[in-house]
Scaffold this motif. Structure first.
Motif, PDB file in Angstrom:
ATOM      1  N   LYS A 140       0.816  -1.218   0.000  1.00 28.90           N
ATOM      2  CA  LYS A 140       0.000   0.000   0.000  1.00 28.90           C
ATOM      3  C   LYS A 140       0.849   1.267   0.000  1.00 28.90           C
ATOM      4  O   LYS A 140       0.518   2.243  -0.683  1.00 28.90           O
ATOM      5  N   ARG A 141       1.922   1.270   0.752  1.00 29.46           N
ATOM      6  CA  ARG A 141       2.775   2.455   0.823  1.00 29.46           C
ATOM      7  C   ARG A 141       3.398   2.753  -0.535  1.00 29.46           C
ATOM      8  O   ARG A 141       3.428   3.906  -0.976  1.00 29.46           O
ATOM      9  N   GLU A 142       3.876   1.696  -1.183  1.00 29.25           N
ATOM     10  CA  GLU A 142       4.474   1.868  -2.508  1.00 29.25           C
ATOM     11  C   GLU A 142       3.438   2.360  -3.515  1.00 29.25           C
ATOM     12  O   GLU A 142       3.721   3.221  -4.355  1.00 29.25           O
ATOM     13  N   ALA A 143       2.217   1.807  -3.434  1.00 30.68           N
ATOM     14  CA  ALA A 143       1.148   2.221  -4.339  1.00 30.68           C
ATOM     15  C   ALA A 143       0.760   3.675  -4.097  1.00 30.68           C
ATOM     16  O   ALA A 143       0.484   4.422  -5.045  1.00 30.68           O
ATOM     17  N   LEU A 144       0.751   4.101  -2.822  1.00 27.88           N
ATOM     18  CA  LEU A 144       0.402   5.484  -2.497  1.00 27.88           C
ATOM     19  C   LEU A 144       1.427   6.452  -3.087  1.00 27.88           C
ATOM     20  O   LEU A 144       1.060   7.478  -3.685  1.00 27.88           O
ATOM     21  N   PHE A 145       2.712   6.115  -2.930  1.00 27.46           N
ATOM     22  CA  PHE A 145       3.753   6.969  -3.500  1.00 27.46           C
ATOM     23  C   PHE A 145       3.693   6.968  -5.030  1.00 27.46           C
ATOM     24  O   PHE A 145       3.932   8.003  -5.663  1.00 27.46           O
ATOM     25  N   ALA A 146       3.368   5.812  -5.613  1.00 27.99           N
ATOM     26  CA  ALA A 146       3.225   5.745  -7.068  1.00 27.99           C
ATOM     27  C   ALA A 146       2.086   6.642  -7.540  1.00 27.99           C
ATOM     28  O   ALA A 146       2.178   7.321  -8.568  1.00 27.99           O
ATOM     29  N   PHE A 147       0.998   6.634  -6.765  1.00 29.07           N
ATOM     30  CA  PHE A 147      -0.169   7.470  -7.082  1.00 29.07           C
ATOM     31  C   PHE A 147       0.201   8.946  -7.035  1.00 29.07           C
ATOM     32  O   PHE A 147      -0.173   9.735  -7.923  1.00 29.07           O
ATOM     33  N   MET A 148       0.953   9.353  -6.015  1.00 32.42           N
ATOM     34  CA  MET A 148       1.362  10.751  -5.864  1.00 32.42           C
ATOM     35  C   MET A 148       2.319  11.162  -6.985  1.00 32.42           C
ATOM     36  O   MET A 148       2.181  12.239  -7.577  1.00 32.42           O
ATOM     37  N   TRP A 149       3.281  10.288  -7.278  1.00 31.75           N
ATOM     38  CA  TRP A 149       4.218  10.581  -8.355  1.00 31.75           C
ATOM     39  C   TRP A 149       3.517  10.630  -9.708  1.00 31.75           C
ATOM     40  O   TRP A 149       3.872  11.437 -10.575  1.00 31.75           O
ATOM     41  N   PHE A 150       2.508   9.771  -9.882  1.00 35.73           N
ATOM     42  CA  PHE A 150       1.758   9.741 -11.133  1.00 35.73           C
ATOM     43  C   PHE A 150       1.113  11.099 -11.408  1.00 35.73           C
ATOM     44  O   PHE A 150       1.272  11.671 -12.488  1.00 35.73           O
TER      45      PHE A 150
END
Length: 325
Positions: free
Chosen positions: A168-178
């Motif tokens: 989840k943490r990695e996905a959240l950062f990916a979402f923000m970077w996206f």
């Protein structure tokens, strides 16, 4: 002279930011597709195409508020033609595009849907009352919501080339970077277009030609940059989802919102020619996609069709500006 050098430098920086941002969008989209368990094609539609269509939506709303729906209409259909003939055409010409059997079904459905909408608008412009009213706009918005819901509920995990399920943490950062990268794509594309227009004006190039080329292509620059970055990484689903997703987003969300705000007048030969070319672009894409790939030769033919579109629109615009006797 100094101002000219600064403009060229600004253009170079904009293109560099556009390139880097596009690659981040692609990389983070793959992580999000893996996390949510949906296809790259769906991510291309749900996130990338809707995000990269924000400039068209802003233009559409501001045009409708100013009762200048014709600007939005030309922008929507011009962008759709560029998304298919220019973005996918150039991508196929440079890298080739592979389309899986599942993707062909999705692509075929979207092509039929956008063709039906375009054909209806063409019929309305030529035969019926030449206006796109609030009722039609509401229907288009309903189509966008219905298709978005369909894509969200259709879960499909694809081969992600060994990419592990992100936490989840990695996905959240990916979402923000996206989303940060999407903002970078949109703003850098706008800066690149502005710089190119300034350079063209300084070189004495006609404004009508600038509008038909630099500005027209510039509206699809986010899709073009993200699409080429995806195809270079062989993320075919993302590129296709972005390109065809943008066409349905423009036709339903952008055009629908604009028509709801203020009815859009359908007039002039330029618009009718644009509607026809939009349908032709869909037919070409559908035909080429049936073999499961779009070859470099087919990409070249799509680019040739786009050049023909620019020539026809430029000629019609020039003809309308000529004084009548």
């Amino acid at each position: 002279m100094i101002l000219m050098i600064e403009t060229w430098a600004f253009l170079a920086v904009s293109i560099f930011v556009l390139y880097k941002s596009s690659n981040i969008v692609v990389d983070k989209s793959v992580i999000l597709a893996r996390f949510f368990g949906i296809s790259q094609l769906a991510i291309g539609f749900l996130l990338i195409s809707v995000s990269t269509s924000l400039p068209e939506l802003a233009v559409g709303i501001s045009s409708s508020v100013a009762h200048e729906g014709g600007i939005m209409l030309g922008n929507v259909f011009g962008s759709n033609i560029a998304d298919i003939l220019l973005v996918l055409g150039l991508g196929a010409f440079l890298f080739g595009i592979r389309i899986s059997a599942t993707q062909r079904k999705e692509v075929g459905f979207i092509i039929m849907l956008t063709t039906a909408i375009s054909a209806y608008i063409l019929f309305t412009a030529v035969v019926s009352d030449p206006h796109l009213g609030r009722v039609e706009g509401a229907v288009l918005l309903g189509v966008f919501l219905a298709y978005s819901f369909y894509v969200m509920t259709k879960r499909k995990i694809e081969d992600m080339d060994g990419i592990a399920m992100p936490h989840k943490r990695e996905a959240l950062f990916a979402f923000m970077w996206f989303f940060a990268a999407v903002i970078g794509v949109i703003f850098s594309a706008g800066m690149a277009v502005d710089s190119a227009v300034l350079i063209a004006n300084d070189l004495g190039i006609a404004k009508s030609f600038i509008g038909a080329t630099i500005v027209a292509i510039g509206t699809s620059l986010p899709e073009l940059s993200v699409g080429l970055a995806a195809l270079k990484k062989r993320r075919y689903g993302l590129a296709i989802g972005d390109a065809i997703g943008s066409t349905i987003t423009n036709l339903t969300l952008v055009l629908g919102a604009g028509a709801v705000i203020y009815p859009i007048a359908l007039k002039t030969h330029v618009y009718i020619a644009t509607f026809i070319f939009a349908i032709i672009a869909n037919i070409l894409l559908y035909h080429f996609a049936q073999d499961g790939k779009i070859t470099k030769k087919e990409g070249a033919s799509m680019l040739a069709a786009y050049v023909l579109f620019i020539i026809v629109i430029f000629w019609l615009q020039a003809a309308e500006l000529l004084p009548t006797t």
